[in-house]
Write an enzyme that holds these catalytic residues in place. Structure first.
Site, PDB file in Angstrom:
ATOM      1  N   TYR A 311      41.231  61.084  61.902  1.00  0.00           N
ATOM      2  CA  TYR A 311      42.645  60.721  62.055  1.00  0.00           C
ATOM      3  C   TYR A 311      43.253  60.216  60.745  1.00  0.00           C
ATOM      4  O   TYR A 311      44.258  59.519  60.745  1.00  0.00           O
ATOM      5  CB  TYR A 311      42.845  59.639  63.123  1.00  0.00           C
ATOM      6  CG  TYR A 311      42.787  60.097  64.557  1.00  0.00           C
ATOM      7  CD1 TYR A 311      42.393  61.381  64.899  1.00  0.00           C
ATOM      8  CD2 TYR A 311      43.132  59.235  65.583  1.00  0.00           C
ATOM      9  CE1 TYR A 311      42.351  61.785  66.214  1.00  0.00           C
ATOM     10  CE2 TYR A 311      43.087  59.626  66.914  1.00  0.00           C
ATOM     11  CZ  TYR A 311      42.697  60.899  67.223  1.00  0.00           C
ATOM     12  OH  TYR A 311      42.659  61.299  68.530  1.00  0.00           O
ATOM     13  N   TRP A 329      39.334  56.275  63.390  1.00  0.00           N
ATOM     14  CA  TRP A 329      38.914  56.852  64.665  1.00  0.00           C
ATOM     15  C   TRP A 329      37.453  57.270  64.609  1.00  0.00           C
ATOM     16  O   TRP A 329      36.732  57.201  65.611  1.00  0.00           O
ATOM     17  CB  TRP A 329      39.787  58.062  65.023  1.00  0.00           C
ATOM     18  CG  TRP A 329      39.324  58.732  66.277  1.00  0.00           C
ATOM     19  CD1 TRP A 329      39.579  58.352  67.555  1.00  0.00           C
ATOM     20  CD2 TRP A 329      38.481  59.890  66.373  1.00  0.00           C
ATOM     21  NE1 TRP A 329      38.953  59.188  68.449  1.00  0.00           N
ATOM     22  CE2 TRP A 329      38.273  60.149  67.745  1.00  0.00           C
ATOM     23  CE3 TRP A 329      37.882  60.731  65.432  1.00  0.00           C
ATOM     24  CZ2 TRP A 329      37.497  61.219  68.209  1.00  0.00           C
ATOM     25  CZ3 TRP A 329      37.111  61.789  65.883  1.00  0.00           C
ATOM     26  CH2 TRP A 329      36.922  62.029  67.260  1.00  0.00           C
ATOM     27  N   HIS A 610      47.454  66.803  65.234  1.00  0.00           N
ATOM     28  CA  HIS A 610      47.846  65.481  65.735  1.00  0.00           C
ATOM     29  C   HIS A 610      49.238  65.078  65.253  1.00  0.00           C
ATOM     30  O   HIS A 610      49.456  63.956  64.785  1.00  0.00           O
ATOM     31  CB  HIS A 610      46.805  64.436  65.349  1.00  0.00           C
ATOM     32  CG  HIS A 610      45.522  64.587  66.087  1.00  0.00           C
ATOM     33  ND1 HIS A 610      44.556  65.486  65.708  1.00  0.00           N
ATOM     34  CD2 HIS A 610      45.036  63.994  67.201  1.00  0.00           C
ATOM     35  CE1 HIS A 610      43.539  65.431  66.537  1.00  0.00           C
ATOM     36  NE2 HIS A 610      43.807  64.536  67.463  1.00  0.00           N
TER      37      HIS A 610
END
Length: 668
Positions: A311, A329, A610
């Protein structure tokens, strides 16, 4: 096998392609400003009752008749003729007995043996069994026993036909199915309707063999996508990744498992290198680095990062190097200082004076969530501007040990995790949406324009979006407008509740948003969106949660308003007839067109995962007319304006209608 209950809800537009347990959820003046009813909770679609249904097929084998797909027994199957000559395509048609609202097909493949599993397919609808509409879905199914739920826009039909265009494993000219179910109308709010030259239009659903949680535009009009170690779920560090490539010219999709780099590329950092290769870092295998070369269609390993990450924020610099920071993460919950990858030396260099602390949000889950998905934009001299998602912004220097300089707050914005930031013009960034926490916190409608062309960034609040959004994607178009797609007003991973099905288009000239045509499928957590060379936008994915009701291994292509007339027909558009394949910064190139045009713009090809697409940027170009069809176009000299890499070069006519892009590599 006992048939599933008819009351079993299945979310419209999804394909449940996994059978494993659900993984651990991630922890804790046509500008019209309107309220969007589609931002309400998205209900589920239930399987229609099979009473009175009749199944027919293009061919069948004795004992494997089409009626077997309606008997509720997965051990029995329909199989196309195989004892004597048979060939593809094969089809299976369900007559429901009456015209009714249909929103999807559930395909249960045979178990035990693989022969006849359907690969490439299309679904057609008819009200009379004679006249068939164009396919509502085209796509490719994975070669496994998992149940596939294929969603599409709600339509009225009596007959539904599944057409097998290939066998999944290319084992022969056969098709088979154990069970077929259909989904009804989930009762979605009515879509935005009206003038397509204002709202744009969506194409049919494109089925994919994976849930695309990451994607990157390739040369040759192709799109690379990947999920995790599995097509439909993530978990662990398994050392391999499921990928797919869609040929945008032919519509064909090919899948591949990438094993040779030992890298599960779920939740990574992504960047487009100066020479057109794609750098993928960390994620489930937190220190790994992989590189995809579109010239050879090969994956290879690069050195491990100095810090394990997932992430993280990442972007390609004016120097051609790649900067990354944060990412707790994966690889441990701790401070993740920045580091720099050099393609020239194929090495990573730590930046100890670029800690992650200045970039943190105040997420209640702590650093595990607070250092995720930084919005990073390359500027001159190897510097980076950090625009969020924290409310505070920063300048980052990458020379030597690195340095972070506070750049003030983003106006009245709070932390905006899982919002978007897009460079729509030189040094100008639009930020939209996000929430004060990674999940389970109300998202915002707010949008801000950030200008970094001066020594001190300036921030102004534009008009708000009609809908609050987090987990959405934003794409800059060649005319400088920005389309915001999908998201949830109350972000919850692996949920389609509070989905926003109506995209919005931001106009930098007015600072206002316009509601666009509604999507057929929610696009939330783990969804992607990319600008395509023809000026359209691909939107896909969402889910990646195993045997759940919110996997979306599919996509749609959106045609923006600038390509459409009021009756939905295509506008005439200019064409680039000649352009160089490469140029250097500060040079002037000659571009030929088939007619007079107003101007040109560059949009850097990029990769997204994401809700983050840090390499995405639009650069309007200065040009002069040699003749009505010949133009001298100046490429900015500053690599902070045009970082080295692959770009889409668009010509735009007086109405703002773009050409199909020419591919142009700058530097690198």
């Amino acid at each position: 096998m006992k048939r599933r209950s008819l009351a079993t809800p299945v979310c419209v537009g999804l394909m449940v392609i996994g059978v494993a347990a659900v993984p651990r959820l991630l922890e804790p003046e046509h500008d019209h400003h309107v309220e969007i009813s589609a931002a309400a909770m998205v209900p589920a679609a239930a399987e229609l009752p099979r009473d009175g249904w009749v199944a027919t097929a293009s061919s069948d084998e004795t004992g494997n008749e089409p009626t077997r797909v309606l008997d509720g027994d997965r051990a029995t199957i329909w199989h196309s003729r195989w004892r004597t000559a048979s060939s593809l395509p094969q089809w299976l048609t369900i007559d429901t007995g009456k015209v009714q609202r249909v929103s999807g097909l559930v395909y249960t493949p045979r178990s035990g043996r693989a022969n006849g599993r359907i690969g490439r397919y299309e679904i057609r609808l008819s009200q009379d069994g004679t006249t068939w509409d164009a396919p509502v879905v085209t796509g490719t199914m994975a070669d496994d026993e998992a149940v596939k739920t294929i969603g599409f826009a709600v339509s009225s039909a009596r007959y539904v036909r599944l057409v097998a265009l290939s066998e999944a494993g290319e084992r022969g000219p056969w098709a088979s199915a154990a069970e077929i179910d259909l989904l009804g109308d989930p009762g979605l709010p009515p879509p935005v309707t009206g003038n397509p030259s204002v709202t744009g239009a969506w194409g049919p659903t494109i089925g994919l063999p994976i849930v695309p949680a990451a994607s990157a535009l390739l040369p040759g009009n192709k799109l690379l996508m990947w999920s995790a170690y599995a097509a439909n779920e993530f978990g662990g560090a398994n050392g391999y990744t499921q990928t797919a490539v869609m040929d945008l010219t032919t519509g064909q999709v090919s899948g591949r498992r990438v094993d040779n780099t030992g890298h599960d590329m779920f939740c990574p950092g992504t960047s487009m290198l100066a020479d057109g290769r794609i750098l993928v870092t960390g994620g489930s295998n937190a220190t790994k680095t992989s590189i995809y070369d579109p010239r050879t269609d090969t994956w290879s390993s690069a050195p491990d990062m100095t810090v394990g990450r997932g992430y993280q924020g990442q972007t390609t610099l004016s120097t051609g190097e790649v900067f990354t920071v944060g990412g707790s993460w994966s690889g441990g919950r701790k401070g993740k200082a920045g580091e720099l990858y050099s393609p020239a030396t194929n090495t990573w260099r730590p930046l100890p004076d670029v800690p992650s602390t200045p970039f943190l949000t105040a997420d209640p889950a702590g650093v595990y969530r607070a250092d995720n998905h930084a919005w990073l934009f390359a500027t001159g001299g190897g510097k980076v501007f950090h625009a969020g998602p924290s409310a505070r912004m920063n300048w980052i220097e990458t020379a030597g040990r690195g340095k972070v300089v506070d750049a003030g707050t983003r106006g009245d914005s709070r932390d905006a995790m899982n919002g978007n930031a897009v460079m729509y013009d030189i040094g100008k960034i639009l930020t939209v949406g996000g929430a004060p926490a990674y999940e389970k916190a109300d998202a915002t409608k707010a949008a801000h324009a950030v200008d970094i062309t001066g020594r001190t960034p300036s921030v102004r609040r534009t008009s708000d979006m009609a809908a609050a959004r987090a987990y959405s994607n934003s794409v800059v178009l060649p005319d400088g407008t920005v389309v915001v797609i999908g998201g949830q007003s109350y972000p919850v991973p692996f949920s389609d509740q509070t989905s926003v099905l109506v995209p919005e288009l931001w106009n930098p000239a007015t600072g206002r948003f316009t509601a666009l045509a509604a999507m057929a499928t929610p696009r939330n957590y783990h969804s992607v969106a990319n600008l395509l060379p023809d000026g359209n936008v691909f939107s896909g994915g969402g889910g990646l949660c195993g045997k759940c009701a919110t996997n979306h291994p599919d996509g749609q292509i959106f045609t923006p308003p600038y390509l459409l007339n009021a009756d939905g027909s295509r506008k005439p558009r200019p064409a680039i007839t000649s352009a160089p394949a490469a140029a250097s910064g500060g040079s002037t190139i000659t571009v030929g067109t088939d007619r007079a045009v107003k101007g040109f713009s560059l949009v850097r090809t990029s990769s997204v995962t994401h809700s983050v697409d840090n390499d995405q940027r639009r650069v309007p170009l200065t040009s002069s007319v040699v003749s009505p069809t010949s133009h001298r176009v100046a490429i900015p000299a500053d690599p902070g304006i045009v970082p080295p890499g692959n770009y889409l070069l668009f010509a735009l006519d007086i109405a703002g209608t773009p050409s199909v892009a020419a591919q142009l590599r700058i530097g690198g």
